[in-house]
Structures are given as C-alpha cells and as structure tokens.
Scaffold this motif. Structure first.
Motif, PDB file in Angstrom:
ATOM      1  N   GLU A  64     -17.438  58.271 -47.250  1.00 34.82           N
ATOM      2  CA  GLU A  64     -16.378  58.356 -48.253  1.00 34.82           C
ATOM      3  C   GLU A  64     -15.445  59.524 -47.952  1.00 34.82           C
ATOM      4  OE1 GLU A  64     -18.910  58.939 -51.603  1.00 34.82           O
ATOM      5  OE2 GLU A  64     -18.938  61.125 -51.395  1.00 34.82           O
ATOM      6  N   TRP A  65     -14.204  59.405 -48.385  1.00 38.49           N
ATOM      7  CA  TRP A  65     -13.274  60.523 -48.358  1.00 38.49           C
ATOM      8  C   TRP A  65     -13.483  61.354 -49.622  1.00 38.49           C
ATOM      9  CZ3 TRP A  65      -9.722  61.644 -44.460  1.00 38.49           C
ATOM     10  CH2 TRP A  65      -9.569  60.645 -43.480  1.00 38.49           C
ATOM     11  N   SER A  66     -13.402  62.672 -49.487  1.00 39.37           N
ATOM     12  CA  SER A  66     -13.535  63.560 -50.635  1.00 39.37           C
ATOM     13  C   SER A  66     -12.459  64.644 -50.563  1.00 39.37           C
ATOM     14  CB  SER A  66     -14.915  64.230 -50.674  1.00 39.37           C
ATOM     15  OG  SER A  66     -15.934  63.285 -50.846  1.00 39.37           O
ATOM     16  N   HIS A  67     -11.913  64.995 -51.716  1.00 37.67           N
ATOM     17  CA  HIS A  67     -10.935  66.078 -51.816  1.00 37.67           C
ATOM     18  C   HIS A  67     -11.582  67.250 -52.546  1.00 37.67           C
ATOM     19  CE1 HIS A  67      -7.733  63.325 -50.535  1.00 37.67           C
ATOM     20  NE2 HIS A  67      -8.317  62.427 -51.315  1.00 37.67           N
ATOM     21  N   LEU A  93     -13.555  65.766 -55.596  1.00 31.73           N
ATOM     22  CA  LEU A  93     -13.106  64.473 -56.098  1.00 31.73           C
ATOM     23  C   LEU A  93     -13.433  63.425 -55.036  1.00 31.73           C
ATOM     24  CD1 LEU A  93     -11.507  62.869 -58.243  1.00 31.73           C
ATOM     25  CD2 LEU A  93      -9.425  63.431 -56.977  1.00 31.73           C
ATOM     26  N   ASN A  94     -14.413  62.567 -55.311  1.00 34.67           N
ATOM     27  CA  ASN A  94     -14.909  61.623 -54.319  1.00 34.67           C
ATOM     28  C   ASN A  94     -14.240  60.256 -54.449  1.00 34.67           C
ATOM     29  OD1 ASN A  94     -16.999  63.486 -53.366  1.00 34.67           O
ATOM     30  ND2 ASN A  94     -17.974  63.112 -55.338  1.00 34.67           N
ATOM     31  N   GLN A  95     -14.012  59.615 -53.301  1.00 35.81           N
ATOM     32  CA  GLN A  95     -13.408  58.294 -53.254  1.00 35.81           C
ATOM     33  C   GLN A  95     -14.494  57.222 -53.037  1.00 35.81           C
ATOM     34  OE1 GLN A  95      -9.880  58.202 -53.785  1.00 35.81           O
ATOM     35  NE2 GLN A  95     -10.515  60.292 -54.295  1.00 35.81           N
ATOM     36  N   ARG A  96     -14.088  55.973 -53.120  1.00 32.13           N
ATOM     37  CA  ARG A  96     -15.024  54.855 -52.957  1.00 32.13           C
ATOM     38  C   ARG A  96     -15.618  54.838 -51.551  1.00 32.13           C
ATOM     39  NH1 ARG A  96     -13.417  48.423 -53.765  1.00 32.13           N
ATOM     40  NH2 ARG A  96     -15.242  47.565 -52.691  1.00 32.13           N
ATOM     41  N   LYS A  97     -16.918  54.506 -51.459  1.00 30.24           N
ATOM     42  CA  LYS A  97     -17.600  54.436 -50.176  1.00 30.24           C
ATOM     43  C   LYS A  97     -17.138  53.220 -49.377  1.00 30.24           C
ATOM     44  CE  LYS A  97     -21.845  56.818 -51.572  1.00 30.24           C
ATOM     45  NZ  LYS A  97     -21.744  57.904 -50.576  1.00 30.24           N
ATOM     46  N   ARG A  98     -17.268  53.317 -48.056  1.00 34.48           N
ATOM     47  CA  ARG A  98     -16.915  52.206 -47.182  1.00 34.48           C
ATOM     48  C   ARG A  98     -17.907  51.060 -47.327  1.00 34.48           C
ATOM     49  NH1 ARG A  98     -16.858  55.911 -42.414  1.00 34.48           N
ATOM     50  NH2 ARG A  98     -18.644  54.616 -41.808  1.00 34.48           N
ATOM     51  N   THR A 103     -18.674  54.478 -56.060  1.00 28.83           N
ATOM     52  CA  THR A 103     -17.921  55.737 -56.027  1.00 28.83           C
ATOM     53  C   THR A 103     -18.783  56.818 -56.661  1.00 28.83           C
ATOM     54  OG1 THR A 103     -15.805  54.572 -56.208  1.00 28.83           O
ATOM     55  CG2 THR A 103     -15.811  56.926 -56.714  1.00 28.83           C
ATOM     56  N   ASP A 106     -17.645  62.925 -59.545  1.00 24.64           N
ATOM     57  CA  ASP A 106     -17.129  64.223 -59.129  1.00 24.64           C
ATOM     58  C   ASP A 106     -18.163  65.314 -59.377  1.00 24.64           C
ATOM     59  OD1 ASP A 106     -14.887  62.718 -58.735  1.00 24.64           O
ATOM     60  OD2 ASP A 106     -13.804  63.494 -60.478  1.00 24.64           O
TER      61      ASP A 106
END
Length: 207
Positions: A64-67, A93-98, A103, A106
C-alpha cells in the motif's frame, strides 16, 4: 531491509524471510534551531516496493501507499548542551492495498528518547508508542479483524556517532515491543547514516 521470523512448535509452519521492505521517501523536511531547542516538520511517503502478496499471511512489504506527516523537536540541557530529550509525532494516512479491497486504518505514532553526549557519541534510551485511530475497512477484510485496532509500545538503547570528516552521523537503535495489541510482537533494529550536503546560515547567524 526487513527480516521476519516466526517460530512455533510445528516446524513446517515456521518461517524466516529476509529482504527489502517498502521504500520511504521524505521530499520535504524543514527545521528551526534555537539556542537550546530544535523544531522539525516534514512529509514522507512509503511506496509499496517490498515483496507482497494478499495470499500470504506474512509479507516483507505492506502492499500500500502511505502518507506520513510529522512534527517534533528536541531540547538541550546542562553544560554545553550535553543532555537532550526529543520527541517526534507522526500521522500515517494509508491507502488501499494492492489486489485486495482492504484499507488499513490511520495511525498516530510518537517516537522519542533521552540521552547524553560523550565526545563524538550520543548514548541514551529510545522508545515509541503507536495507536491506530481509524478502523480497517474494505469488502475483503475478515470479520475477525473488523474493529480491531493496533496498539504498540517499545523501548531500547540508541547510539549516535558524529563523523566530522564526512559531516555526518551514524545511528544504531534497537527497540523491543513491550506491549502490543492486534498485531504480533517484534523487534526493530535501525542502522542509519546521515550526511549534511550543505549548510546555509542567515546573515545574522554568520555575524
């Protein structure tokens, strides 16, 4: 790099994996230096470059992408500011997993420590606390994990060495989970190298 080891009474169910985890990039970091205090703020993101498969129970990457947004500082005490205490808070802030509709919620994390400078070395104690502040969500989330929020606390030693020749610092930190909830307990070993490429002083500071 990341190493994950799980040892249980059934040998064929144990695992030992080693490799690169997700890539962390910090494009923005700003700071302010005072007489006896430093303040720093930054933004970083984690790219899902580590090995990940939704069919595996344990992965080197999170998929996942995370900010991450952070704010913290340090304060110095004693003669020649030889004692210090620091803390850095961050919000992930975590995004949806591949490949799967999940998701992760946070999280808020506080890292910090206290130490003393001894010549070129800074030695002390480091610790952290992590709280998941939003529930995991998604159509593929197992019912057993709905409403379960991660919480973890860790503690351990840290040593920093200043290397004047390269205008840098070498950091070695080891922390062990002392209390966890909704995740396996573990250990963290961090070895880092920081090099200052350049320094700009204001006219007032140069005077």
């Amino acid at each position: 790099t990341v190493r994950i080891r799980e040892r249980i009474s059934v040998p064929e169910a144990s695992l030992d994996r080693f490799g690169f985890g997700d890539l962390c990039v910090q494009p923005v970091r700003i700071g302010w230096k005072k007489a006896r205090a430093d303040i720093v703020a930054g933004y970083a993101f984690y790219a899902p470059t580590g090995l990940y498969s939704p069919r595996e129970g344990v992965n080197l990457g999170k998929g996942e992408w995370s900010h991450q947004f952070s704010l913290g500082g340090a304060a110095y005490f004693g003669a020649r500011k030889s004692w210090n205490i620091s803390a850095l808070s961050s919000y992930n802030l975590n995004q949806r997993k591949r490949e799967v509709d999940i998701t992760r919620g946070d999280t808020v994390q506080i890292q910090g420590g206290a130490g003393k400078r001894l010549g070129l070395f800074d030695v002390g104690l480091a610790g952290y606390g992590l709280w998941q502040v939003r529930d995991d969500r998604g159509a593929d989330l197992p019912d057993s994990l709905r409403g379960a929020r991660t919480r973890a606390f860790g503690l351990g030693p840290e040593v920093n060495m200043t290397v004047p020749r390269i205008r840098g610092r070498i950091t070695v930190r080891y922390c062990h989970d002392i209390a966890v909830r909704a995740r396996p307990s573990g250990q963290i070993l961090v070895i880092g190298l920081t090099i200052r490429a350049a320094r700009w002083d204001s006219p007032r500071q140069r005077d």
